[in-house]
Design a protein around this motif. Sequence first.
Motif, PDB file in Angstrom:
ATOM      1  N   ALA A 122      48.401  35.010  36.012  1.00 45.91           N
ATOM      2  CA  ALA A 122      48.252  35.319  37.438  1.00 45.91           C
ATOM      3  C   ALA A 122      48.757  36.736  37.714  1.00 45.91           C
ATOM      4  CB  ALA A 122      49.036  34.310  38.269  1.00 45.91           C
ATOM      5  N   THR A 123      48.145  37.380  38.700  1.00 51.50           N
ATOM      6  CA  THR A 123      48.523  38.746  39.065  1.00 51.50           C
ATOM      7  C   THR A 123      48.952  38.792  40.523  1.00 51.50           C
ATOM      8  OG1 THR A 123      46.231  39.265  39.622  1.00 51.50           O
ATOM      9  CG2 THR A 123      46.965  39.786  37.386  1.00 51.50           C
ATOM     10  N   LEU A 124      49.894  39.669  40.836  1.00 48.44           N
ATOM     11  CA  LEU A 124      50.376  39.825  42.194  1.00 48.44           C
ATOM     12  C   LEU A 124      49.435  40.754  42.959  1.00 48.44           C
ATOM     13  CD1 LEU A 124      52.565  39.260  44.282  1.00 48.44           C
ATOM     14  CD2 LEU A 124      53.804  41.276  43.407  1.00 48.44           C
ATOM     15  N   GLY A 125      48.765  40.240  43.949  1.00 54.42           N
ATOM     16  CA  GLY A 125      47.848  41.041  44.742  1.00 54.42           C
ATOM     17  C   GLY A 125      46.521  41.322  44.075  1.00 54.42           C
ATOM     18  N   GLY A 126      46.269  40.719  42.903  1.00 48.29           N
ATOM     19  CA  GLY A 126      45.002  40.935  42.210  1.00 48.29           C
ATOM     20  C   GLY A 126      44.038  39.798  42.447  1.00 48.29           C
ATOM     21  N   VAL A 127      42.942  39.805  41.678  1.00 50.37           N
ATOM     22  CA  VAL A 127      41.929  38.766  41.859  1.00 50.37           C
ATOM     23  C   VAL A 127      42.386  37.434  41.284  1.00 50.37           C
ATOM     24  CG1 VAL A 127      40.023  40.396  41.920  1.00 50.37           C
ATOM     25  CG2 VAL A 127      40.789  39.498  39.727  1.00 50.37           C
ATOM     26  N   ARG A 128      43.330  37.459  40.355  1.00 51.93           N
ATOM     27  CA  ARG A 128      43.836  36.215  39.777  1.00 51.93           C
ATOM     28  C   ARG A 128      45.083  35.773  40.545  1.00 51.93           C
ATOM     29  NH1 ARG A 128      42.750  38.812  34.663  1.00 51.93           N
ATOM     30  NH2 ARG A 128      44.995  39.012  34.279  1.00 51.93           N
ATOM     31  N   SER A 129      44.884  35.406  41.783  1.00 46.69           N
ATOM     32  CA  SER A 129      45.981  34.991  42.649  1.00 46.69           C
ATOM     33  C   SER A 129      46.039  33.475  42.716  1.00 46.69           C
ATOM     34  CB  SER A 129      45.798  35.557  44.063  1.00 46.69           C
ATOM     35  OG  SER A 129      46.760  35.006  44.938  1.00 46.69           O
ATOM     36  N   PRO A 130      47.237  32.904  42.666  1.00 47.70           N
ATOM     37  CA  PRO A 130      47.346  31.445  42.788  1.00 47.70           C
ATOM     38  C   PRO A 130      47.169  30.948  44.219  1.00 47.70           C
ATOM     39  CG  PRO A 130      49.519  32.427  42.574  1.00 47.70           C
ATOM     40  CD  PRO A 130      48.531  33.541  42.405  1.00 47.70           C
ATOM     41  N   LEU A 131      47.178  31.832  45.197  1.00 50.59           N
ATOM     42  CA  LEU A 131      47.002  31.430  46.584  1.00 50.59           C
ATOM     43  C   LEU A 131      45.572  30.981  46.829  1.00 50.59           C
ATOM     44  CD1 LEU A 131      49.011  34.282  48.358  1.00 50.59           C
ATOM     45  CD2 LEU A 131      49.817  32.028  47.614  1.00 50.59           C
TER      46      LEU A 131
END
Length: 551
Positions: free
Chosen positions: A27-36
């Motif tokens: 997961a990335t912070l603010g990227g396309v791989r967001s857990p949100l």
Amino acid sequence: MTRKPALVDQYGRPVQRRELRKEQAAATLGGVRSPLTTYPGDGLNPVRLANILRAADRGDPVQYLELAETIEERDPHYLGVLGTRRRSVSQIDITVEAASDDPLDVTRAELVRDWLKRDELQSELFDILDTIGKGYSLTEIMWDTSEGQWQPAYLEYRDPRWFRFDRVSLKRPMMLDENGQEQELPGFKFIFANIKAKSGLPLRSGLARVATWGWMFKAFTQRDWAIFTQTYGQPLRVGKWGAGASEDDKDTLFNAVANIAGDCAAIIPESMSIDFVETSNVSASSSLYLDRAEYLDKQISKAVIGQTATTDAETGGLGSGKEHREVQEDIETADAKDLSAVINRDLVRPWMQLEFGRLQHYPRIIIARPEQEDLQRESEILVKLTAGGLRVKASQVYDRFGWEEPGPKDAIFGQNPQNPPAERQSLNARSSDEVFKHLSAIFKRVQTPRREFPGKTARQTEEALSEALSEAEDLTVLADRLADAGNPGMRAMLAQIEGMLEVASSFEEFREMLLAGFDGVDAQELEQVIADAMTAAHAGGYLSGADVSDG
């Protein structure tokens, strides 16, 4: 120096080992791989649901996947039956089948068995089976190379929203990088599971495609049911004010009746009246909502686990409960076979290739519920068949009975490890070569005085035999010498006869087994062996001090 051929994945792409040591889909912070996530189920209606599914068909599955997650959280029935199906497979014991009886193949299979003993495996398999609901799942393999070896450390579930499918076939999974660009999955790095509820594209093969419609219609029913219950399940309060009441008096009266319970309250002048038209049978009307909700639940049960008897406590007739359970077992068996194929393709084979290079055959894991069989009866049949000449892999026998094959230093059950008798060892020998070695060594002991000391008296024969045996440093040495010059056909025949002797309970049964096993076979060699055996028995009498005439 011959260079090893490069490893390739299932799509024929070269495997980059350096990429396997990195975490690829975190997961990335603010990227396309967001857990949100968002909640497309809020305010869902048929038009909006159809648009969500069409977008997924075109290769944009984000809202569909989020909706599939939502209905698992908001529909207890769907969560229950889907969880039952996934857990029934993830809890089945796993066996490993070696590629052959070769020691290297057995060692590789044992390596896989040891890894499968991890406590985290059940949870990892449960995550892989997320494919049943959504249509596909991707799990990243975290490789352990700390000591120069290649071995899976653990399996990390990845959010399916972080992946897409190629635009040509919509079948090959692609990974989104940190910039949102689609790129090929690194070979030997991911487990791609696609256990289909129906044939077709992965994005259209999940059970959630069916469950979303059922959940939406049931949500409508539950909303209407709640309004109906609130309306007819509570008494209507009517307050009346008298002539000359002020506005403050009216407000006080309304607050009083409104705060007693619910929203069904009103105030009117004392001189006025209100007529209420009620349904003749309120309970019958309310059952319509219950029947509709239960109907939709049953349809979900049929879609997920193939039947309703184990979830809705309705058998529908004599014996149908058992039949419904058999349907569920059929689905479980199919899921287990599909999961086995996925794990063998994306985990076991890559692991073996990274560790040992390309192989002709690989160990296989088998996920299957053991059948309730009579192993005692099966072992008796196995002994008789092998005695008749049937060849069976030793590794398959160990796997079938759930035993581990003993190592060279392991104590053997039923055998004295300090001084095992040589003759008894021959009965436990696995191959005809070993059997022949031990039997021929016994023949050699008595053939020596017969051939080298003809015409001797009984006492002279005994002394010569003792001398010949004392010259042998080890029985194995004599056995090896004779076995090297032995006849292969004779070795096989001796192995069969020895097996028959072990199984037969009487001489009559042994005779029948001989006739059945050697019907039409040239027994000239057997006759010679029997003659030698009789000579051995005769000479044994001398060694034991028996009173035998010189005749």
